[in-house]
Design a protein around this motif. Structure first.
Motif, PDB file in Angstrom:
ATOM      1  N   VAL A 137      11.318  16.810   3.895  1.00  0.00           N
ATOM      2  CA  VAL A 137      10.722  16.486   5.203  1.00  0.00           C
ATOM      3  C   VAL A 137       9.729  15.338   5.036  1.00  0.00           C
ATOM      4  CG1 VAL A 137       9.292  17.377   7.104  1.00  0.00           C
ATOM      5  CG2 VAL A 137      11.075  18.834   6.075  1.00  0.00           C
ATOM      6  N   THR A 138       8.915  15.421   3.988  1.00  0.00           N
ATOM      7  CA  THR A 138       7.946  14.364   3.694  1.00  0.00           C
ATOM      8  C   THR A 138       8.645  13.018   3.561  1.00  0.00           C
ATOM      9  OG1 THR A 138       6.648  15.998   2.474  1.00  0.00           O
ATOM     10  CG2 THR A 138       6.117  13.679   2.064  1.00  0.00           C
ATOM     11  N   LEU A 139       9.743  13.020   2.835  1.00  0.00           N
ATOM     12  CA  LEU A 139      10.460  11.773   2.566  1.00  0.00           C
ATOM     13  C   LEU A 139      11.038  11.163   3.844  1.00  0.00           C
ATOM     14  CD1 LEU A 139      10.856  10.188   0.038  1.00  0.00           C
ATOM     15  CD2 LEU A 139      13.001  11.396  -0.385  1.00  0.00           C
ATOM     16  N   ARG A 140      11.566  12.034   4.709  1.00  0.00           N
ATOM     17  CA  ARG A 140      12.133  11.549   5.982  1.00  0.00           C
ATOM     18  C   ARG A 140      11.062  10.849   6.809  1.00  0.00           C
ATOM     19  NH1 ARG A 140      14.701  16.637   8.673  1.00  0.00           N
ATOM     20  NH2 ARG A 140      14.904  15.588  10.686  1.00  0.00           N
ATOM     21  N   VAL A 141       9.891  11.486   6.894  1.00  0.00           N
ATOM     22  CA  VAL A 141       8.798  10.931   7.705  1.00  0.00           C
ATOM     23  C   VAL A 141       8.263   9.655   7.057  1.00  0.00           C
ATOM     24  CG1 VAL A 141       6.468  11.376   8.543  1.00  0.00           C
ATOM     25  CG2 VAL A 141       8.179  13.192   8.655  1.00  0.00           C
TER      26      VAL A 141
ATOM     27  N   ASP B 157       5.682  24.712   1.659  1.00  0.00           N
ATOM     28  CA  ASP B 157       6.839  24.202   0.911  1.00  0.00           C
ATOM     29  C   ASP B 157       6.588  22.758   0.476  1.00  0.00           C
ATOM     30  OD1 ASP B 157       8.211  26.607   1.518  1.00  0.00           O
ATOM     31  OD2 ASP B 157       8.663  25.805   3.510  1.00  0.00           O
ATOM     32  N   GLU B 158       5.949  22.001   1.380  1.00  0.00           N
ATOM     33  CA  GLU B 158       5.571  20.615   1.081  1.00  0.00           C
ATOM     34  C   GLU B 158       4.207  20.389   1.722  1.00  0.00           C
ATOM     35  OE1 GLU B 158       8.512  17.755   2.547  1.00  0.00           O
ATOM     36  OE2 GLU B 158      10.027  19.328   2.496  1.00  0.00           O
ATOM     37  N   ALA B 159       3.454  19.428   1.204  1.00  0.00           N
ATOM     38  CA  ALA B 159       2.178  19.080   1.836  1.00  0.00           C
ATOM     39  C   ALA B 159       1.898  17.618   1.530  1.00  0.00           C
ATOM     40  CB  ALA B 159       1.048  19.961   1.305  1.00  0.00           C
TER      41      ALA B 159
ATOM     42  N   PRO C 184       0.794  -1.219   0.000  1.00  0.00           N
ATOM     43  CA  PRO C 184       0.000   0.000   0.000  1.00  0.00           C
ATOM     44  C   PRO C 184       0.832   1.277   0.000  1.00  0.00           C
ATOM     45  CG  PRO C 184      -0.037  -1.033   2.165  1.00  0.00           C
ATOM     46  CD  PRO C 184       0.698  -1.971   1.251  1.00  0.00           C
ATOM     47  N   GLY C 185       2.074   1.228   0.405  1.00  0.00           N
ATOM     48  CA  GLY C 185       2.874   2.451   0.397  1.00  0.00           C
ATOM     49  C   GLY C 185       4.339   2.107   0.274  1.00  0.00           C
ATOM     50  N   THR C 186       5.076   2.902  -0.466  1.00  0.00           N
ATOM     51  CA  THR C 186       6.517   2.705  -0.565  1.00  0.00           C
ATOM     52  C   THR C 186       7.141   4.086  -0.577  1.00  0.00           C
ATOM     53  OG1 THR C 186       6.630   2.898  -2.936  1.00  0.00           O
ATOM     54  CG2 THR C 186       6.120   0.718  -2.075  1.00  0.00           C
ATOM     55  N   SER C 187       8.466   4.138  -0.592  1.00  0.00           N
ATOM     56  CA  SER C 187       9.089   5.460  -0.631  1.00  0.00           C
ATOM     57  C   SER C 187       8.845   6.119  -1.992  1.00  0.00           C
ATOM     58  CB  SER C 187      10.573   5.353  -0.308  1.00  0.00           C
ATOM     59  OG  SER C 187      11.140   4.374  -1.119  1.00  0.00           O
ATOM     60  N   GLN C 188       8.361   5.333  -2.955  1.00  0.00           N
ATOM     61  CA  GLN C 188       7.980   5.909  -4.249  1.00  0.00           C
ATOM     62  C   GLN C 188       6.493   6.253  -4.227  1.00  0.00           C
ATOM     63  OE1 GLN C 188      10.679   6.051  -6.553  1.00  0.00           O
ATOM     64  NE2 GLN C 188      11.642   5.422  -4.662  1.00  0.00           N
ATOM     65  N   ALA C 189       5.964   6.702  -3.077  1.00  0.00           N
ATOM     66  CA  ALA C 189       4.525   6.934  -2.910  1.00  0.00           C
ATOM     67  C   ALA C 189       3.965   7.773  -4.053  1.00  0.00           C
ATOM     68  CB  ALA C 189       4.281   7.632  -1.581  1.00  0.00           C
ATOM     69  N   ALA C 190       2.771   7.394  -4.499  1.00  0.00           N
ATOM     70  CA  ALA C 190       2.127   8.107  -5.597  1.00  0.00           C
ATOM     71  C   ALA C 190       1.781   9.526  -5.151  1.00  0.00           C
ATOM     72  CB  ALA C 190       0.868   7.354  -6.003  1.00  0.00           C
ATOM     73  N   THR C 191       2.120  10.492  -5.973  1.00  0.00           N
ATOM     74  CA  THR C 191       1.783  11.878  -5.634  1.00  0.00           C
ATOM     75  C   THR C 191       0.350  12.177  -6.077  1.00  0.00           C
ATOM     76  OG1 THR C 191       2.602  12.715  -7.726  1.00  0.00           O
ATOM     77  CG2 THR C 191       4.188  12.599  -5.914  1.00  0.00           C
ATOM     78  N   ILE C 192      -0.253  13.191  -5.463  1.00  0.00           N
ATOM     79  CA  ILE C 192      -1.640  13.512  -5.788  1.00  0.00           C
ATOM     80  C   ILE C 192      -1.826  15.007  -6.040  1.00  0.00           C
ATOM     81  CG2 ILE C 192      -2.721  11.544  -4.619  1.00  0.00           C
ATOM     82  CD1 ILE C 192      -3.260  13.434  -2.272  1.00  0.00           C
ATOM     83  N   ARG C 193      -2.932  15.284  -6.725  1.00  0.00           N
ATOM     84  CA  ARG C 193      -3.349  16.661  -7.003  1.00  0.00           C
ATOM     85  C   ARG C 193      -4.537  16.971  -6.106  1.00  0.00           C
ATOM     86  NH1 ARG C 193      -2.065  18.191 -12.405  1.00  0.00           N
ATOM     87  NH2 ARG C 193      -4.095  19.196 -12.652  1.00  0.00           N
ATOM     88  N   VAL C 194      -4.482  18.087  -5.409  1.00  0.00           N
ATOM     89  CA  VAL C 194      -5.508  18.395  -4.406  1.00  0.00           C
ATOM     90  C   VAL C 194      -6.122  19.771  -4.668  1.00  0.00           C
ATOM     91  CG1 VAL C 194      -5.763  19.020  -1.960  1.00  0.00           C
ATOM     92  CG2 VAL C 194      -4.632  16.883  -2.577  1.00  0.00           C
TER      93      VAL C 194
END
Ligand code: PMP
Length: 309
Positions: A281-285, A253-255, A134-144
């Motif tokens: 920051v997103t990637l670290r978490v 900056d990131e969301a 369901p999730g990897t470090s290559q997580a799918a990005t989304i448009r919001v």
């Protein structure tokens, strides 16, 4: 793709999932009074484990209490029921030991009145196997997208702590609107026009290196939200559980959004603006969160389903 396991737990017994049906006239269907919770399970070095199952069951019991669905099951019983259906699903499912577990409570009787006369609800626990992680470090990005008119029901209309089927209708319409506008999802605003949450996930922004997320009381206490906050603080990142103005969110900056099933979706496009996704920051978490879910983090967050411990 998620496939429901052949066996589920219903009121204390394992039965065929295909036999767990609800009549169309049931209160759960006609009034949307069903409550539910969704947890996840993962392969770890010590076998398949549920991630934060106690917190999911505690939230499930709170949802049932808020909606007035009484049943005889305690936290221990419902965690054990989940371990049982997951163990069976993994045994039968072969290669995959990654998936979701769903607790549901519902009235299946015909109830002509808004308030059901019947006092005891059914409780079901079902496992769903995912064919890919369901999730990897290559997580799918989304448009919001956000809209001034797409709001979350305020707490005095509907308590945000309860995961009840009926609560998802407004968010469903808002997501449809976002998709029509070319986005993948919507972030709902609260009564005051600040950021609340997405239909099925919590929202985070990174602003000048600090992690912002709206406070509890206005949003569902997401368990992924809680894990992300714990991980970020452990990483030395300042976390602000504060009202998040829409303009601050839009200029972030990131969301990203968090939920058990994703678990972290970096936002690459927000109301027409492109963002770095995933940002640093997103990637670290995200990496720490995925490690924890797969047994390389906080041991207290795991409940092993096997018979070997
Ligand atoms: N908000 C809402 C309204 C949700 O339905 C969900 C999904 N359960 C979330 C947030 C994310 O919660 P969690 O991280 O516990 O899956």
């Amino acid at each position: 793709m998620a496939t429901t396991a052949p066996l589920l737990w219903l009121d204390g017994s394992l039965i065929a999932s295909a036999d767990a049906t609800v009549p169309v006239m049931a209160h759960a269907v006609q009034r949307g009074s069903l409550v539910f919770d969704v947890g996840s399970f993962h392969p770890t070095p010590r076998g398949t484990a549920l991630f934060r199952a106690r917190e999911h069951v505690a939230r499930f019991l709170r949802s049932a209490a808020i909606v007035g669905l009484s049943h005889p099951y305690d936290e221990e019983t419902l965690v054990r029921a989940a371990a049982e259906v997951v163990r069976r699903a993994v045994q039968d499912g072969g290669a995959s030991s990654e998936g979701l577990v769903r607790w549901s409570a519902y009235f299946d009787a015909t109830e002509p009145d808004l308030l059901p006369a019947r006092s005891t609800a059914h409780v079901a626990v079902a496992a769903q196997l995912l064919s890919s992680a369901p999730g990897t470090s290559q997580a799918a990005t989304i448009r919001v997208a956000t809209f001034d008119g797409a709001r979350k029901a305020p707490p005095e209309v509907f308590p945000p702590d309860a995961k009840a089927a009926a609560a998802y209708l407004g968010p469903l319409l808002a997501r449809r609107r976002a998709i029509a506008a070319g986005a993948d999802d919507v972030v709902l605003l609260d009564r005051d026009g600040d950021v609340a949450e997405a239909p099925v996930s919590n929202a985070f922004a990174v602003v000048s290196g600090e992690l912002w997320t709206p406070p509890l009381g206005r949003v569902l206490p997401g368990i992924t939200r809680d894990s992300v906050i714990a991980i970020a603080r452990d990483e030395g990142i300042v976390v602000r559980e504060e009202r998040l103005p829409r303009e601050v969110f839009r200029a972030a900056d990131e969301a990203f959004l968090t939920s058990t099933s994703a678990p972290l979706s970096p936002i690459a496009w927000l109301d027409g603006r492109a963002l770095t996704a995933p940002g640093p920051v997103t990637l670290r978490v995200l990496e720490r969160l995925e490690a924890a879910r797969h047994g390389r983090g906080t041991e207290a967050w795991l409940s092993y389903v096997g018979r070997d411990e």
